[in-house]
Design a protein around this motif. Structure first.
Motif, PDB file in Angstrom:
ATOM      1  N   ARG A 312     -36.939   7.318  46.432  1.00 12.10           N
ATOM      2  CA  ARG A 312     -37.504   8.440  46.946  1.00 12.10           C
ATOM      3  C   ARG A 312     -36.866   8.397  48.621  1.00 12.10           C
ATOM      4  O   ARG A 312     -36.565   6.988  49.012  1.00 12.10           O
ATOM      5  CB  ARG A 312     -38.876   8.228  47.360  1.00 12.10           C
ATOM      6  CG  ARG A 312     -39.727   8.025  45.898  1.00 12.10           C
ATOM      7  CD  ARG A 312     -39.357   9.313  44.976  1.00 12.10           C
ATOM      8  NE  ARG A 312     -39.740  10.848  46.029  1.00 12.10           N
ATOM      9  CZ  ARG A 312     -39.604  12.186  45.385  1.00 12.10           C
ATOM     10  NH1 ARG A 312     -39.172  12.190  44.717  1.00 12.10           N
ATOM     11  NH2 ARG A 312     -40.417  12.708  46.041  1.00 12.10           N
ATOM     12  N   PHE A 523     -45.941  -0.234  54.443  1.00 10.40           N
ATOM     13  CA  PHE A 523     -46.075   0.653  52.428  1.00 10.40           C
ATOM     14  C   PHE A 523     -46.533   0.016  52.176  1.00 10.40           C
ATOM     15  O   PHE A 523     -47.452  -1.448  51.883  1.00 10.40           O
ATOM     16  CB  PHE A 523     -44.385  -0.167  52.123  1.00 10.40           C
ATOM     17  CG  PHE A 523     -43.616   0.631  52.838  1.00 10.40           C
ATOM     18  CD1 PHE A 523     -42.804   1.640  52.689  1.00 10.40           C
ATOM     19  CD2 PHE A 523     -42.602   0.143  53.607  1.00 10.40           C
ATOM     20  CE1 PHE A 523     -41.365   2.066  53.023  1.00 10.40           C
ATOM     21  CE2 PHE A 523     -41.594   0.501  54.979  1.00 10.40           C
ATOM     22  CZ  PHE A 523     -41.019   0.703  54.150  1.00 10.40           C
ATOM     23  N   ASN A 524     -47.185   0.772  51.027  1.00  8.01           N
ATOM     24  CA  ASN A 524     -48.519   0.345  50.351  1.00  8.01           C
ATOM     25  C   ASN A 524     -48.424  -0.242  48.569  1.00  8.01           C
ATOM     26  O   ASN A 524     -47.232   0.606  48.182  1.00  8.01           O
ATOM     27  CB  ASN A 524     -48.900   1.936  49.871  1.00  8.01           C
ATOM     28  CG  ASN A 524     -50.771   1.370  48.537  1.00  8.01           C
ATOM     29  OD1 ASN A 524     -50.130   0.750  48.025  1.00  8.01           O
ATOM     30  ND2 ASN A 524     -51.453   2.754  49.010  1.00  8.01           N
ATOM     31  N   GLN A 527     -47.998   1.544  45.644  1.00  4.17           N
ATOM     32  CA  GLN A 527     -46.410   2.812  45.743  1.00  4.17           C
ATOM     33  C   GLN A 527     -45.143   2.310  45.379  1.00  4.17           C
ATOM     34  O   GLN A 527     -44.324   3.433  44.404  1.00  4.17           O
ATOM     35  CB  GLN A 527     -47.032   3.729  46.140  1.00  4.17           C
ATOM     36  CG  GLN A 527     -47.902   4.597  46.247  1.00  4.17           C
ATOM     37  CD  GLN A 527     -48.549   5.488  45.202  1.00  4.17           C
ATOM     38  OE1 GLN A 527     -47.733   5.954  44.760  1.00  4.17           O
ATOM     39  NE2 GLN A 527     -49.671   5.856  44.898  1.00  4.17           N
ATOM     40  N   VAL A 528     -45.294   1.333  46.307  1.00  2.00           N
ATOM     41  CA  VAL A 528     -44.309   0.858  46.281  1.00  2.00           C
ATOM     42  C   VAL A 528     -43.336  -0.014  46.635  1.00  2.00           C
ATOM     43  O   VAL A 528     -43.608  -0.865  46.885  1.00  2.00           O
ATOM     44  CB  VAL A 528     -43.742   1.808  47.816  1.00  2.00           C
ATOM     45  CG1 VAL A 528     -42.228   0.924  48.636  1.00  2.00           C
ATOM     46  CG2 VAL A 528     -43.118   2.551  48.833  1.00  2.00           C
ATOM     47  N   TYR A 531     -37.613  -1.114  50.589  1.00  2.00           N
ATOM     48  CA  TYR A 531     -37.404  -0.121  50.896  1.00  2.00           C
ATOM     49  C   TYR A 531     -36.512  -1.144  51.431  1.00  2.00           C
ATOM     50  O   TYR A 531     -35.257  -2.564  51.431  1.00  2.00           O
ATOM     51  CB  TYR A 531     -38.301   0.244  51.385  1.00  2.00           C
ATOM     52  CG  TYR A 531     -38.627  -0.984  51.977  1.00  2.00           C
ATOM     53  CD1 TYR A 531     -38.474  -1.088  53.758  1.00  2.00           C
ATOM     54  CD2 TYR A 531     -39.980  -1.867  52.214  1.00  2.00           C
ATOM     55  CE1 TYR A 531     -39.022  -1.885  54.683  1.00  2.00           C
ATOM     56  CE2 TYR A 531     -40.742  -2.699  53.121  1.00  2.00           C
ATOM     57  CZ  TYR A 531     -40.205  -3.333  54.553  1.00  2.00           C
ATOM     58  OH  TYR A 531     -40.257  -4.024  54.934  1.00  2.00           O
ATOM     59  N   PRO A 570     -39.731   3.440  44.466  1.00  2.00           N
ATOM     60  CA  PRO A 570     -41.339   3.410  43.741  1.00  2.00           C
ATOM     61  C   PRO A 570     -41.335   2.220  42.387  1.00  2.00           C
ATOM     62  O   PRO A 570     -40.193   1.564  42.134  1.00  2.00           O
ATOM     63  CB  PRO A 570     -41.590   4.131  43.360  1.00  2.00           C
ATOM     64  CG  PRO A 570     -40.267   5.096  43.767  1.00  2.00           C
ATOM     65  CD  PRO A 570     -38.715   4.647  43.798  1.00  2.00           C
ATOM     66  N   HIS A 601     -53.862   6.461  47.418  1.00  2.00           N
ATOM     67  CA  HIS A 601     -52.311   7.603  46.978  1.00  2.00           C
ATOM     68  C   HIS A 601     -51.634   7.517  48.011  1.00  2.00           C
ATOM     69  O   HIS A 601     -50.263   8.090  47.687  1.00  2.00           O
ATOM     70  CB  HIS A 601     -53.071   8.492  46.605  1.00  2.00           C
ATOM     71  CG  HIS A 601     -54.164   9.322  48.217  1.00  2.00           C
ATOM     72  ND1 HIS A 601     -54.523   8.810  48.610  1.00  2.00           N
ATOM     73  CD2 HIS A 601     -53.586  10.693  48.722  1.00  2.00           C
ATOM     74  CE1 HIS A 601     -55.115   9.044  49.005  1.00  2.00           C
ATOM     75  NE2 HIS A 601     -54.126  10.298  50.143  1.00  2.00           N
ATOM     76  N   GLU A 602     -51.624   7.052  48.972  1.00  2.00           N
ATOM     77  CA  GLU A 602     -50.631   7.471  50.249  1.00  2.00           C
ATOM     78  C   GLU A 602     -49.737   6.131  50.164  1.00  2.00           C
ATOM     79  O   GLU A 602     -49.714   5.091  49.325  1.00  2.00           O
ATOM     80  CB  GLU A 602     -51.257   6.730  51.464  1.00  2.00           C
ATOM     81  CG  GLU A 602     -52.293   6.995  52.616  1.00  2.00           C
ATOM     82  CD  GLU A 602     -53.320   7.120  53.359  1.00  2.00           C
ATOM     83  OE1 GLU A 602     -54.099   7.465  53.304  1.00  2.00           O
ATOM     84  OE2 GLU A 602     -51.891   5.568  53.651  1.00  2.00           O
ATOM     85  N   MET A 603     -48.636   7.002  50.544  1.00  2.00           N
ATOM     86  CA  MET A 603     -47.226   6.356  50.232  1.00  2.00           C
ATOM     87  C   MET A 603     -46.780   5.092  51.207  1.00  2.00           C
ATOM     88  O   MET A 603     -46.384   3.426  50.987  1.00  2.00           O
ATOM     89  CB  MET A 603     -46.339   6.691  50.070  1.00  2.00           C
ATOM     90  CG  MET A 603     -44.699   6.476  50.030  1.00  2.00           C
ATOM     91  SD  MET A 603     -42.804   7.801  49.959  1.00  2.00           S
ATOM     92  CE  MET A 603     -42.086   6.704  48.835  1.00  2.00           C
ATOM     93  N   ASP A 627     -46.528  11.030  48.747  1.00  2.00           N
ATOM     94  CA  ASP A 627     -45.573  11.467  48.175  1.00  2.00           C
ATOM     95  C   ASP A 627     -45.696  12.689  46.847  1.00  2.00           C
ATOM     96  O   ASP A 627     -46.863  12.452  46.555  1.00  2.00           O
ATOM     97  CB  ASP A 627     -44.774  10.512  47.438  1.00  2.00           C
ATOM     98  CG  ASP A 627     -42.944  11.118  47.166  1.00  2.00           C
ATOM     99  OD1 ASP A 627     -42.531  12.293  47.126  1.00  2.00           O
ATOM    100  OD2 ASP A 627     -42.729   9.514  46.080  1.00  2.00           O
TER     101      ASP A 627
END
Lengths: 698, 176
Positions: A312, A523-524, A527-528, A531, A570, A601-603, A627
């Motif tokens: 992403r 960053f969560n 989800q991730v 990066y 992700p 649910h937040e990225m 996302d």
């Protein structure tokens, strides 16, 4: 392909005429001119001119030279070793004129301790002394390395200085011919050196200190200067959930990369700063709502990374509050213009004058402009003058001519003094420096210059550093000045770029709406997985520096946009380099408070911290991102274009081991990003990609 | 014209030979880099020869001349940087290089043309002047110039091409 339509401006034509092309390239050009009589005539004319140049230059007078006597190598008893081919001419020449000579030979790997002195040929007054290190290597070993590093530094300095340096008693020369000291430099401790005390005669001839060492320094400085940028790689969220950096609105790198490409060569890797390429383009981000009173607004978008669809790409687009000319506070500007000899080129001083005239045309009647020059003598070319009397300003600009050498630090002092004398409380107080950056900073080094600018910045006067020209352009010096002077730096390669920075973005260039702007992304981990921040290599901050207002970061002008891109992997997707993953930690308890349902649910969350202009407590602005799963095709045009520019930067920085990105792909993405292109900047970008592509395919 | 090719064979006292052939041209080259200061240029060149003495012959054989220009240029840049002598190297140069005496007839005409060409060269941007001189006065190839000046070969080619273009335009403008 291009042979059939080779332009008379193609440098290959002259290279062909002068026999400089490889057989394959020559064949290409020959084919191109075969059916084109105009090109053939062009080649003949170029060749004829070459002949004229050769004969004119061959007839040019040669300077008379003193023969250098190297014929008789003399031998010094250095332990069991000998030094051959010693520059006897130097010693003998000086001895004849009558002075003290001091020679230190020291090996690079032994410190300057335990030196001994040996008197050589003390027949005449004054005496000559040779100090040497008994462990010094033989001349042969010396010579082995000398192609790599400077072996001997010769400095001409006054005798007492030499004495100080070497802690060796030297009788002062008796000859009355000994001249005054003309600038003595202290050689770096531990360097091998040979200090020669000059006579008046030699002093007059050689003037100041001359270093034979520092060949590396000269090598570095022989061209243009760029600080090395370390590219940062992937971070795992489990170990580094926070990513922090200071914003950068500069776009100097883009103009510079454009110059390289238009001149037919790929830019040096360190000249490519991806964030500055991305930020060279206007993006249509939403500005903060007027009623919110926030200086900035973050526009977040996420879609597939075009070069790795399973990844992403997150775009953070900051937009600063807009400001109309009427809203803008009155300005007190000081133009600090480099008029030294090095600025004597069409792309330098004349362009500086045009740029400043353009800027003046954008100012309001009550704004004020002063002009300070720096060269052999720094001076006030124009006292602070209201723009209402713009004729005076343009006349002063027109009267400037390149002369003398540069003395940057004195000019800086004067410019800030003038700015402070005309300080507008609550207004815009700014020094605008125009230079090729290659200035002598007086007796100071870069570190001192940095402190000088930092001290000056505390007065509330901001700095804009504009770079001009090529050949000796020092990008790193200018960026350093801008960063420490609460300022921005730009590179102006053309009237068009001057127009972009000084007319279209004049309010942003002059009026700062937020300073020390920092971004921290959390960053969560649900989800991730990993990066990487693309670009901003020299802007990274430690996580704890985010909330520390004493840590300096970038300034943002009215209406400016700043863009940063993260490439995100992700959870569940394949890692780019599975071998490089970090094992689960054994002792750090895995937090058993996974993000509560509310945020799961937040990225990521982007936190922006900014101080009001002039300083003060910073305010925090959080912007969470979810996302939505958009594909690249479904992204906005701005997103696509920024991705294309970033991809271009990654490609330019990655050579020769290329990323898996092709210029053709960059062109496709970029083209998808052109929907609204006022000024034609985005189309121009595509031309550059095309140019880079043709350069690498050749 | 001296041809500093890559094949110079300096038998015996190769350093003395290199000095005989290249000292004066080097001084002329360096002088332009250090603000037309001949004395300073002499020093720079002397130092380069001094360093040459320390080179094992095998290391520099075959490219002695390129080596000398490279070392001289590095040092000149260093000197200029240290002293902030950023004076254009064209300043005051025109008078100096046009020192030819009057000669009658044809010789005068040739002399005048040459002087005019030199004057036009002096009006080029300094980086173009330098590569033009390295190419047409010192006889270096683009590759050698690239190594001496640390510019890319294509950049050298571009600068020379631009300079040639400018000179042609200037000369055409001078035709009566």
């Amino acid at each position: 392909m291009s042979e059939s339509k080779m332009s008379p401006d193609d440098p290959r034509l002259s290279a062909y005429a002068f026999g400089e092309l490889s057989p394959e390239e020559a064949a290409e050009v020959a084919a191109a001119i075969k059916d084109n009589p105009a090109l053939a005539a062009e080649v003949d004319a170029i060749r004829a001119l070459g002949g004229e140049l050769e004969s004119a230059l061959a007839a040019e007078t040669l300077p008379a030279t003193e023969p250098v006597n190297l014929a008789e190598p003399i031998e010094f008893p250095l332990g069991r070793r000998t030094v051959k081919r010693f520059p006897y001419f130097l010693v003998s020449g000086l001895a004849a004129a009558g002075f003290a000579v001091l020679v230190v030979v020291q090996s690079p790997d032994s410190p300057l301790v335990g030196t001994q002195e040996v008197a050589v040929a003390p027949a005449a007054q004054p005496m000559e002394m040779v100090t040497y290190d008994p462990h010094a290597p033989s001349s042969d070993r010396l010579a082995d390395r000398s192609s790599e590093s400077a072996e001997i530094e010769v400095s001409f300095s006054e005798v007492p200085a030499a004495t100080d340096n070497l802690a060796t008693p030297v009788p002062p020369p008796l000859s009355s011919a000994t001249g005054p000291m003309v600038g003595s430099g202290k050689p770096p401790a531990g360097a091998k050196r040979m200090a020669v005390a000059p006579s008046a005669e030699l002093t007059a001839a050689s003037g100041r200190m001359m270093s034979l060492a520092a060949v590396e320094a000269a090598d570095r400085g022989g061209g243009e200067g760029y600080a090395t940028q370390e590219a940062h790689g992937w971070q795992q969220v489990s170990h580094q959930p926070l990513s922090t950096f200071g914003v950068d609105v500069d776009s100097a790198s883009y103009a510079n990369v454009r110059r390289f490409l238009n001149n037919g060569s790929l830019p040096p890797v360190d000249a490519v700063k991806i964030e500055e390429l991305v930020n060279a383009f206007p993006y249509d981000y939403a500005a903060p709502e007027a009623h919110q009173d926030a200086p900035l607004r973050a526009n977040l978008e996420v879609a597939s990374a075009p070069w790795a669809p399973e990844h992403r790409l997150v775009r953070i687009g900051l937009k600063a509050r807009e400001m109309t000319v009427a809203e803008r506070s009155p300005a007190n500007l000081v133009f600090l213009l480099d008029v030294s000899g090095s600025m004597n080129a069409p792309q330098k001083l004349p362009l500086v004058k045009d740029a400043m005239r353009l800027l003046v045309s954008q100012l309001k009647d009550e704004d004020r402009v002063a002009i300070v020059t720096y060269a052999g003598q720094s001076g006030l070319a124009l006292p602070s003058t209201p723009v209402r009397e713009s004729r005076k300003i343009t006349a002063a600009l027109a009267a400037l001519s390149p002369s003398g050498s540069t003395h940057g630090s004195r000019g800086i002092h004067l410019a800030y003094d003038v700015a402070k004398a005309n300080f507008v409380v609550g207004g815009i107080n700014r020094v605008i420096l125009c230079t090729d950056g290659d200035f002598n900073i007086g007796t100071t080094g870069l570190g001192e210059l940095e402190r000088l600018i930092e001290a000056k910045a505390e007065s509330g006067v901001f700095l804009t550093a504009l770079g001009f020209g090529s050949g000796n352009y020092q990008d790193d010096t200018l960026e350093l000045l801008a960063n420490h002077g609460n300022g921005a730096h730009g590179y102006i390669d053309s009237a068009r770029e001057a127009r972009r920075l000084l007319v279209e973005q004049v309010n942003g260039t002059l009026a700062t709406v937020a300073q020390d702007v920092k971004i921290q992304v959390e960053f969560n981990p649900l989800q991730v997985a990993s990066y990487r921040l693309i670009g901003y290599n020299n802007r990274r901050l430690a996580a704890e520096e985010f909330n520390d207002d004493s840590i300096d970061a970038g300034e943002i002008g009215a209406g400016h946009t700043v863009t940063a891109l993260y490439e995100v992997i992700p959870t569940g997707a394949e890692m780019p380099n599975p071998g490089a993953t970090i094992d689960a930690l054994r002792y750090q308890a895995v937090p058993d408070n996974p993000p509560s349902g509310q945020h799961a649910h937040e990225m990521l969350t982007v936190k922006v911290r900014a101080q009001p202009p002039g300083g003060g407590r910073s305010a925090l602005h959080p912007f969470p991102l979810v996302d939505g799963g958009a594909s690249f095709a479904g992204a906005t045009a701005d997103f696509k274009f920024a991705a294309a520019v970033a991809g271009f930067g990654l490609k330019l920085r990655a050579r020769p081991a290329a990323e898996q990105i092709t210029y053709a792909q960059v062109e496709t993405w970029g083209r998808a990003g052109i929907v609204n292109d006022p000024g034609g900047y985005r189309s121009e970008f595509l031309d550059l990609v095309h140019q880079a592509r043709s350069l690498t395919e050749n | 014209m001296m041809k500093p090719t890559g094949n110079d064979e300096y038998a015996g006292n190769w350093i003395a030979d290199a000095m005989r052939d290249h000292q004066a041209p080097l001084v002329r080259y360096v002088a332009r880099l250090v603000g037309n200061d001949l004395d300073r240029a002499q020093d720079v060149v002397q130092d380069a020869f001094l360093r040459l003495c320390q080179q094992p012959e095998g290391d520099v054989r075959g490219h002695v001349v390129e080596w000398l220009y490279t070392v001289c240029r590095n040092r000149a840049v260093d000197v200029v940087r240290k002293e902030g002598r950023m004076r254009s190297f064209a300043e005051g140069e025109v008078e100096q290089v046009r020192a030819g005496e009057d000669r009658p007839g044809r010789a005068l005409e040739v002399e005048e043309t040459r002087a005019a060409v030199l004057e036009l060269i002096d009006q080029l941007p300094t980086n173009q002047q330098e590569v033009i001189r390295l190419k047409f006065q010192s006889g270096f190839s683009y590759k050698e110039i690239s190594r001496i000046t640390k510019l890319s070969v294509s950049n050298v080619g571009y600068l020379i091409h631009m300079a040639v273009k400018q000179l042609r335009a200037d000369m055409a403008a001078q035709q009566p």
